[in-house]
Design an enzyme around this catalytic site. Structure first.
Site, short mmCIF file in Angstrom:
data_model
loop_
_atom_site.label_atom_id
_atom_site.label_comp_id
_atom_site.label_asym_id
_atom_site.label_seq_id
_atom_site.Cartn_x
_atom_site.Cartn_y
_atom_site.Cartn_z
N ASP A 251 -6.74 -29.15 34.84
CA ASP A 251 -7.72 -28.24 34.24
C ASP A 251 -7.27 -27.78 32.86
O ASP A 251 -8.09 -27.59 31.96
CB ASP A 251 -7.94 -27.03 35.15
CG ASP A 251 -8.53 -27.42 36.50
OD1 ASP A 251 -9.55 -28.13 36.50
OD2 ASP A 251 -7.95 -27.05 37.54
N HIS B 96 -1.21 -25.34 40.94
CA HIS B 96 -2.42 -25.78 41.63
C HIS B 96 -2.35 -25.35 43.08
O HIS B 96 -1.27 -25.35 43.68
CB HIS B 96 -2.55 -27.31 41.53
CG HIS B 96 -3.90 -27.83 41.91
ND1 HIS B 96 -4.29 -28.05 43.21
CD2 HIS B 96 -4.97 -28.17 41.13
CE1 HIS B 96 -5.53 -28.51 43.23
NE2 HIS B 96 -5.96 -28.60 41.99
#
Length: 431
Positions: free
Chosen positions: A366, A308
């Site tokens: 995600d 991330h």
């Protein structure tokens, strides 16, 4: 903003300037440069604003190095495990966890505002059938100011409150109808006897010929997706909402601007990119090949859904989302879905590989949210609209905070100009 007890000295030539330093309740100290240009005639250069605080806020705190995400001081994993989306909405909007009676009143208020103005049905029909749901959502939310005139005055506290409730309540209906329109099915109206997540799932998957019975495991997973995406500090879309708001634009226009920004693949499209990668891999036996490519620094391939930009350690939202993903896959199975079978095996192989552990490339929120939405039957075109639905409360909370801030002024970033210096116009016959 807290009073500054410290300062830094900036020396330019033979002049020195004192710049206040503010200490936040969490996070690093902040150098206050608001008066720098007026005093010294210079300003700072920070593309992407990665080292610049555009505002002070009491809503969300992130420490990417430690994997921390707090909403009003509460860790996101606690909220996702023990709370639910509408309670988190209340927390973000008002700054504290509600009592039982306050939560019941808030949930009732939201539930009774889920219907859309009937004339908005005709607005949907103005789009082409193959329009992307995000295009429809951007247009419909922006058009709400044409249907709800009584909640556009940003200087009226009551109207701001009404607009806030309307946006949170109606966004699931707007998103579900965008989906229904894109697949050519009739709209399904909300029902007041269902909770927020269940209502959304039913509006997406029910048809007049057959109702949709919402499985509580799927409803809980959907609610967690909403909760884990509710706010994420001053990201691109939130900053867009604040910038639009700084001009005095009405709340519906500001949220529509946020949706448009979220549509960008570098922001809201990460879970869609992850599913597209899983489809590219195609089958479980090809996973080692793609893992080897991800390790090859000369190969442009990257494992989407791992690591991330903000979280340099682990994504605190991912643990809870993984639990939901496991529950959903156990309920629905992966036997007949090669994409989900690849996702499950890729997760296991990547977590067992020392390379990814050393690089701190763990599956993020995600990755798991994309897996869940795929298992539920959503097409990838709906992933970002669901993200927008979830993030609406964060945008509204940030918008309300900015409107109430006495320091609020219209956003006007500076630039480092590298173009031509002044030159005279040349008549066309002399060029």
């Amino acid at each position: 903003m807290a009073d500054s007890q410290k300062s830094a000295t900036l020396t330019l030539g033979d002049q020195s300037f004192e710049l206040p330093i503010h200490s936040p309740t969490e996070g690093p100290d902040v150098l206050d440069i608001r008066k720098l240009y007026g005093q010294a005639g210079v300003f700072t250069y920070d593309p992407g604003f990665t080292s610049t605080a555009s505002c002070d806020s009491t809503i969300t705190f992130i420490d990417g190095n430690q994997g921390v995400l707090l909403h009003r001081g509460y860790p996101i994993d606690q909220l996702a495990e023990k709370s639910h989306y509408l309670e988190v909405c209340y927390l973000l909007l008002y700054g504290f966890l509600p009592s039982a009676s306050q939560l019941e009143e808030f949930e009732s208020l939201v539930t009774n505002h889920t219907m859309l103005h009937e004339q908005m049905v005709y607005f949907y029909r103005g789009f082409r059938r193959d329009a992307h749901p995000m295009a429809i959502m951007t247009g419909v939310v922006g058009a709400m100011s044409a249907f709800y005139h009584d909640s556009t005055d940003i200087h009226d506290a009551h109207q701001r409150e009404v607009a806030s409730i309307r946006l949170i309540a109606k966004m699931p209906t707007i998103a579900a109808w965008a989906y229904k329109f894109s697949i050519g099915q009739p709209f399904v109206y909300p029902r007041n006897d269902l909770d927020y997540a269940s209502n959304f799932l039913r509006m997406c998957f029910a048809v007049p010929a057959e109702d949709y019975e919402v499985n509580p495991i799927l409803s809980r997973a959907m609610d967690r997706i909403f909760t884990l995406h509710a706010d994420h500090e001053q990201n691109a879309s939130t900053s867009t909402v604040r910038l639009a708001s700084s001009s005095g634009a009405n709340p519906f226009a500001c949220i529509a601007a946020g949706i448009a920004c979220l549509w960008g693949p570098a922001h809201g499209g990460a879970n869609q990119a992850c599913l597209e990668m899983l489809k590219e891999i195609g089958s479980v036996d090809r996973i080692p090949e793609f893992i080897a490519r991800a390790k090859d620094k000369d190969d442009p391939f990257r494992l989407m859904g791992f690591g991330h930009r903000v979280y340099k350690n682990f994504d605190p939202r991912a643990k809870v989302m993984k639990q939901s993903a496991d529950e959903v896959l156990e309920l629905l199975g992966v036997e007949n879905n090669p994409v989900l079978a690849v996702a499950k095996e890729l997760e296991q192989q990547a977590l067992a590989d020392p390379y990814f552990a050393e690089k701190k490339l763990f599956p993020n929120v995600d990755f798991y949210s994309g897996v869940i939405l795929e298992a539920m039957g959503f097409p990838t075109s709906m992933f970002t609209p669901i993200f927008a639905l979830s993030r609406t409360v964060g945008w509204i909370s940030q918008w309300k905070e900015m409107i109430a801030d006495p320091q609020n002024k219209i956003g006007r970033p500076r630039q480092l100009y590298l173009g031509e210096t002044q030159r005279d116009y040349v008549d066309i016959e002399n060029r």
